[in-house]
Design an enzyme around this catalytic site. Structure first.
Site, mmCIF file in Angstrom:
data_model
loop_
_atom_site.group_PDB
_atom_site.id
_atom_site.type_symbol
_atom_site.label_atom_id
_atom_site.label_comp_id
_atom_site.label_asym_id
_atom_site.label_seq_id
_atom_site.Cartn_x
_atom_site.Cartn_y
_atom_site.Cartn_z
ATOM 1 N N GLY A 31 20.444 -22.005 -2.823
ATOM 2 C CA GLY A 31 19.317 -21.108 -2.995
ATOM 3 C C GLY A 31 18.161 -21.798 -3.683
ATOM 4 O O GLY A 31 18.061 -23.027 -3.675
ATOM 5 N N HIS A 37 14.172 -27.675 1.707
ATOM 6 C CA HIS A 37 15.192 -26.910 2.428
ATOM 7 C C HIS A 37 14.659 -26.426 3.777
ATOM 8 O O HIS A 37 15.369 -26.433 4.781
ATOM 9 C CB HIS A 37 15.630 -25.695 1.607
ATOM 10 C CG HIS A 37 16.274 -26.022 0.302
ATOM 11 N ND1 HIS A 37 15.668 -25.775 -0.906
ATOM 12 C CD2 HIS A 37 17.476 -26.569 0.014
ATOM 13 C CE1 HIS A 37 16.471 -26.144 -1.884
ATOM 14 N NE2 HIS A 37 17.578 -26.639 -1.358
ATOM 15 N N GLN A 61 30.766 -27.044 -9.336
ATOM 16 C CA GLN A 61 30.016 -28.290 -9.474
ATOM 17 C C GLN A 61 29.167 -28.327 -10.740
ATOM 18 O O GLN A 61 28.399 -29.266 -10.952
ATOM 19 C CB GLN A 61 29.148 -28.553 -8.246
ATOM 20 C CG GLN A 61 27.989 -27.605 -8.024
ATOM 21 C CD GLN A 61 27.334 -27.811 -6.656
ATOM 22 O OE1 GLN A 61 27.925 -27.525 -5.612
ATOM 23 N NE2 GLN A 61 26.113 -28.332 -6.652
ATOM 24 N N GLY A 147 19.558 -33.389 2.615
ATOM 25 C CA GLY A 147 18.331 -34.127 2.324
ATOM 26 C C GLY A 147 18.611 -35.495 1.738
ATOM 27 O O GLY A 147 19.484 -35.655 0.884
ATOM 28 N N ASP A 150 18.885 -36.538 -2.172
ATOM 29 C CA ASP A 150 20.200 -36.656 -2.820
ATOM 30 C C ASP A 150 21.033 -37.660 -2.029
ATOM 31 O O ASP A 150 22.014 -37.307 -1.360
ATOM 32 C CB ASP A 150 20.885 -35.294 -2.864
ATOM 33 C CG ASP A 150 20.104 -34.299 -3.725
ATOM 34 O OD1 ASP A 150 19.802 -34.634 -4.881
ATOM 35 O OD2 ASP A 150 19.784 -33.212 -3.231
ATOM 36 N N SER A 185 11.380 -30.821 -5.336
ATOM 37 C CA SER A 185 12.617 -30.431 -6.005
ATOM 38 C C SER A 185 12.384 -29.123 -6.729
ATOM 39 O O SER A 185 11.268 -28.848 -7.192
ATOM 40 C CB SER A 185 13.045 -31.515 -7.006
ATOM 41 O OG SER A 185 14.074 -31.051 -7.856
ATOM 42 N N SER A 186 13.441 -28.326 -6.841
ATOM 43 C CA SER A 186 13.332 -27.081 -7.601
ATOM 44 C C SER A 186 13.035 -27.372 -9.071
ATOM 45 O O SER A 186 12.533 -26.509 -9.796
ATOM 46 C CB SER A 186 14.619 -26.267 -7.468
ATOM 47 O OG SER A 186 15.742 -27.020 -7.885
#
Length: 282
Positions: A31, A37, A61, A147, A150, A185-186
């Site tokens: 999310g 995304h 995780q 992606g 990462d 990135s978030s």
């Protein structure tokens, strides 16, 4: 677009698609969706008849010092983006649906998960491998999209598929960047205006490294030293790691670069830890 909450429902949905001969693409997420995304979902839509995006904040995780409860959750907003792209279904189970209270199975990939970000977050990739294994088993997609930002996760997923004989192709998609070059990135929302400007040093150092490689430099220690020298010029930057590794097995290169190389970096800007990388084919 459908929002599916249970394993039984998503399996029935996929079975119906398979009966019609449709291919299935899968984009796993936690999310807090952004343009990165979105690019994964768009790629999946272009290459498959049907696409599922999972939205699941995976508890296995998160480490003991990482705030699982504080992770942003907004299914309505995330679902709207999925619907905008045209995704056919969102799989959004709760933790009790995926994990039994007496679960005792783990998935560990040695070597690849013990370095880079894995060395800083013990157990993190075990949790990633466990939940992705469950998703692959439940959904059975033809292709799954990750992606390249990462990069370690991409390498781990490819090894997971190889070692466990999952019939799914891992698709690595290019890093999506902001106009100033910062990888989307978030975590970017935590940067102040001043920190955001300082964060450009990550992309700047990697672009410099790529230029050096293109000019013929193949000595990994020299390349690493040049990147470090570039980053430390930014006062707000605190280096977590800068590495030059083999793209496939993530082993450090301490001499001449002979194979395709990955250069991953992790840098704190203020309290925000950012990651970025480039690859270079030799």
């Amino acid at each position: 677009m459908m929002i599916v909450k249970t394993i039984g429902e998503i399996r029935d949905l996929v079975k119906g698609w398979r009966d019609e001969g449709f291919s299935v693409g899968f984009v796993p997420t936690m999310g807090a969706l952004h343009e990165g995304h979105k690019s994964l979902m768009e790629r999946a839509m272009a290459e498959n008849d049907r696409v599922i995006t999972s939205i699941f904040v995976n508890p296995t995780q998160f480490g003991p010092d990482e705030d699982f409860e504080a992770y942003p959750r907004d299914l309505a907003k995330d679902g709207a983006l999925c619907d905008q792209v045209g995704v056919h279904a969102v799989f959004a189970p709760d933790a009790q649906e995926l994990y039994l209270s007496d679960k005792c199975t783990t998935v560990h990939i040695s070597g690849l998960t013990d370095v880079l970000c894995g060395s800083k977050r013990p157990g993190h990739f075990d949790g990633v491998c466990l939940v992705v294994s469950k998703f692959f088993n439940i959904i059975g997609p033809d292709k799954a999209y990750f992606g390249q930002k990462d990069a370690q996760q991409v390498a781990v997923m490819k090894r997971l598929v190889r070692d466990m004989n999952f019939e799914v192709e891992i698709i690595s998609c290019p890093i999506v960047r902001e106009e100033d070059g910062l990888a989307i990135s978030s975590r970017n929302v935590y940067l102040s205006e001043e920190e955001r400007k300082a964060a450009q040093v990550l992309n700047r150092s990697l672009k410099m490294a790529k230029s050096v490689l293109e000019q013929g430099e193949r000595n990994a220690p020299i390349l690493k030293a040049a990147i470090l020298s570039c980053i430390i010029q930014e006062p707000m930057a605190k280096i977590d790691y800068v590495e030059v590794v083999d793209k496939e097995n993530l082993e450090s290169i301490n001499g001449e670069i002979k194979n395709n190389v990955l250069i991953p970096i992790a840098v704190y800007i203020g309290k925000t830890r950012l990651i970025d990388n480039i690859t270079f084919e030799v």
